[in-house]
Enzyme design. Structure first.
Site, PDB file in Angstrom:
ATOM      1  N   GLN A   1      -5.197  -2.705  -3.805  1.00  0.00           N
ATOM      2  CA  GLN A   1      -5.429  -1.322  -4.218  1.00  0.00           C
ATOM      3  C   GLN A   1      -5.494  -1.252  -5.742  1.00  0.00           C
ATOM      4  O   GLN A   1      -4.612  -1.766  -6.430  1.00  0.00           O
ATOM      5  CB  GLN A   1      -4.315  -0.413  -3.697  1.00  0.00           C
ATOM      6  CG  GLN A   1      -4.600   1.068  -3.903  1.00  0.00           C
ATOM      7  CD  GLN A   1      -3.464   1.934  -3.419  1.00  0.00           C
ATOM      8  OE1 GLN A   1      -2.411   1.972  -4.040  1.00  0.00           O
ATOM      9  NE2 GLN A   1      -3.656   2.646  -2.309  1.00  0.00           N
TER      10      GLN A   1
ATOM     11  N   TYR B   1      -2.126  10.398  -8.445  1.00  0.00           N
ATOM     12  CA  TYR B   1      -2.672   9.577  -9.514  1.00  0.00           C
ATOM     13  C   TYR B   1      -4.034  10.128  -9.959  1.00  0.00           C
ATOM     14  O   TYR B   1      -4.502  11.149  -9.469  1.00  0.00           O
ATOM     15  CB  TYR B   1      -2.738   8.121  -9.082  1.00  0.00           C
ATOM     16  CG  TYR B   1      -1.362   7.500  -8.931  1.00  0.00           C
ATOM     17  CD1 TYR B   1      -0.401   7.661  -9.925  1.00  0.00           C
ATOM     18  CD2 TYR B   1      -1.005   6.790  -7.789  1.00  0.00           C
ATOM     19  CE1 TYR B   1       0.870   7.113  -9.792  1.00  0.00           C
ATOM     20  CE2 TYR B   1       0.261   6.240  -7.652  1.00  0.00           C
ATOM     21  CZ  TYR B   1       1.202   6.411  -8.654  1.00  0.00           C
ATOM     22  OH  TYR B   1       2.447   5.878  -8.517  1.00  0.00           O
TER      23      TYR B   1
ATOM     24  N   ARG C   1      -8.372   5.126  -0.647  1.00  0.00           N
ATOM     25  CA  ARG C   1      -7.153   5.798  -0.157  1.00  0.00           C
ATOM     26  C   ARG C   1      -7.228   7.242  -0.639  1.00  0.00           C
ATOM     27  O   ARG C   1      -7.090   7.530  -1.837  1.00  0.00           O
ATOM     28  CB  ARG C   1      -5.900   5.118  -0.711  1.00  0.00           C
ATOM     29  CG  ARG C   1      -4.609   5.654   0.008  1.00  0.00           C
ATOM     30  CD  ARG C   1      -4.009   4.554   0.784  1.00  0.00           C
ATOM     31  NE  ARG C   1      -3.109   4.975   1.837  1.00  0.00           N
ATOM     32  CZ  ARG C   1      -1.787   4.794   1.801  1.00  0.00           C
ATOM     33  NH1 ARG C   1      -1.213   4.283   0.732  1.00  0.00           N
ATOM     34  NH2 ARG C   1      -1.042   5.122   2.833  1.00  0.00           N
TER      35      ARG C   1
ATOM     36  N   GLY D   1       4.026   0.723   7.685  1.00  0.00           N
ATOM     37  CA  GLY D   1       4.483   0.612   6.313  1.00  0.00           C
ATOM     38  C   GLY D   1       5.924   0.200   6.150  1.00  0.00           C
ATOM     39  O   GLY D   1       6.247  -0.996   6.058  1.00  0.00           O
ATOM     40  N   ARG D   2       6.819   1.167   6.098  1.00  0.00           N
ATOM     41  CA  ARG D   2       8.229   0.886   5.785  1.00  0.00           C
ATOM     42  C   ARG D   2       8.873  -0.127   6.727  1.00  0.00           C
ATOM     43  O   ARG D   2       9.669  -0.962   6.278  1.00  0.00           O
ATOM     44  CB  ARG D   2       9.033   2.192   5.759  1.00  0.00           C
ATOM     45  CG  ARG D   2       8.582   3.138   4.654  1.00  0.00           C
ATOM     46  CD  ARG D   2       8.778   2.543   3.276  1.00  0.00           C
ATOM     47  NE  ARG D   2       7.890   3.146   2.286  1.00  0.00           N
ATOM     48  CZ  ARG D   2       7.825   2.779   1.019  1.00  0.00           C
ATOM     49  NH1 ARG D   2       8.579   1.782   0.581  1.00  0.00           N
ATOM     50  NH2 ARG D   2       6.991   3.363   0.189  1.00  0.00           N
TER      51      ARG D   2
END
Length: 325
Positions: free
Chosen positions: A99, A167, A215, A309-310
């Site tokens: 990314q 971002y 994303r 993910g986590r």
């Protein structure tokens, strides 16, 4: 009904199943260079049987660094270390993506004197933010392209352009942050223009087999912010620009929204709306933890690939049991 062990083809490359690891910051690189610990971290997770690893956000230029410990893809000398990760992920049996990101107004929070770039002039969290000129926008687009070409040289299968989680590109997309009156502000087609042009520029510069994903912080879930409908319309624009997949997540306020928690795939309304309007694969992570949850999201038309993910962040072999029939 699509099962999670069904393959998926994108630009001649095969995702061996429908499970991927989404990007999650590790903070393991104080100087931006790849370390042995980081190579081991990604190798261990690639070995779990997942189809792809999307490496954590990496800054495309020093002014776009989000925080200390973030990986750099801003220098040609970064390529050698990044190639070690790409090789490790491939050896582990997964496709390798990285990314690429510019933090915009959220950059350099450890430096109180830094002047950041953003859509508009403002003071944000006690720091001065300068509105980007057209020259600034052009320079950042060029930095994205150079970063993508470094990723290609390092052996990655593709890049994911970070346009989420508050971002820079997400700041331009969100009406909560973007109050410009030029061709990069106002209606959706202007707010998504920066991201669209980044995708177009990378697609033009990179090899045909190189995958370019986005994303997208599809919805802000806040009054006056971007909507699910915005996310669907923006994704259609990005597909026309050359995006090969859309990875759906949260918008300007991050990736956790309390009102959405409580079920697997909590960005499913946004991802389903996007999937209905594009022909490219739609990826989504957000509380997905089980095979049943992933397959329900696949069968409901909410996504084409499910991000774990986590659980994978905490346990490198978590996906092995999930992928067992």
């Amino acid at each position: 009904m699509t099962k999670i062990d069904s393959p998926l083809r994108v630009r001649g490359k095969t995702f061996k199943n429908r499970i991927y690891m989404p990007p999650m910051a590790t903070g393991k690189t104080p100087d931006g260079f790849v370390t042995d610990a980081l190579v081991d971290y990604y190798f261990e997770r690639a070995q779990s049987g997942i189809a792809a690893v999307i490496q954590e956000h990496s800054y495309i230029c020093p002014q776009g660094r989000a925080h200390a410990g973030q990986i750099s893809i801003s220098r040609d000398e970064d390529v050698q270390g990044l190639a070690r990760i790409a090789d490790a992920v491939h050896q582990g049996g997964a496709l390798a993506f990285i990314q690429i990101s510019h933090a915009g107004r959220t950059a350099g929070q450890e430096d109180a004197n830094a002047v950041n770039l953003g859509p508009v002039d403002q003071v944000w969290k006690n720091k001065k933010v300068c509105a980007m000129t057209l020259d600034d926008i052009g320079q950042v687009k060029e930095a994205f392209v150079k970063a993508a070409l470094r990723a290609q040289k390092a052996g990655y299968d593709g890049v994911e352009v970070h346009a989420a989680h508050g971002y820079l590109l997400n700041q331009f997309y969100s009406p909560l942050a973007n109050h410009r009156t030029d061709s990069y502000g106002g209606p959706l087609e202007n707010r998504i223009r920066f991201t669209k042009e980044v995708v177009e520029s990378i697609r033009t510069a990179a090899d045909d087999a190189f995958i370019v994903g986005v994303r997208l912080g599809a919805c802000d879930y806040t009054q006056g912010g971007s909507t699910v409908e915005d996310g669907a319309a923006a994704s259609a624009i990005l597909e026309k620009a050359g995006a090969d997949f859309i990875d759906v997540t949260g918008g300007l306020n991050g990736y956790l929204y309390k009102e959405l928690l409580g079920h697997e795939g909590y960005f499913d309304k946004a991802s389903k709306a996007i999937k209905e309007g594009v022909s490219i694969p739609v990826l989504m992570a957000g509380g997905i933890r089980t095979r049943q949850g992933a397959e329900e999201l696949l069968s409901s038309g909410s996504l084409d690939m499910a991000g774990i993910g986590r659980p994978l962040f905490k346990d490198p072999v978590y996906a092995r049991e999930l992928l067992m029939p």
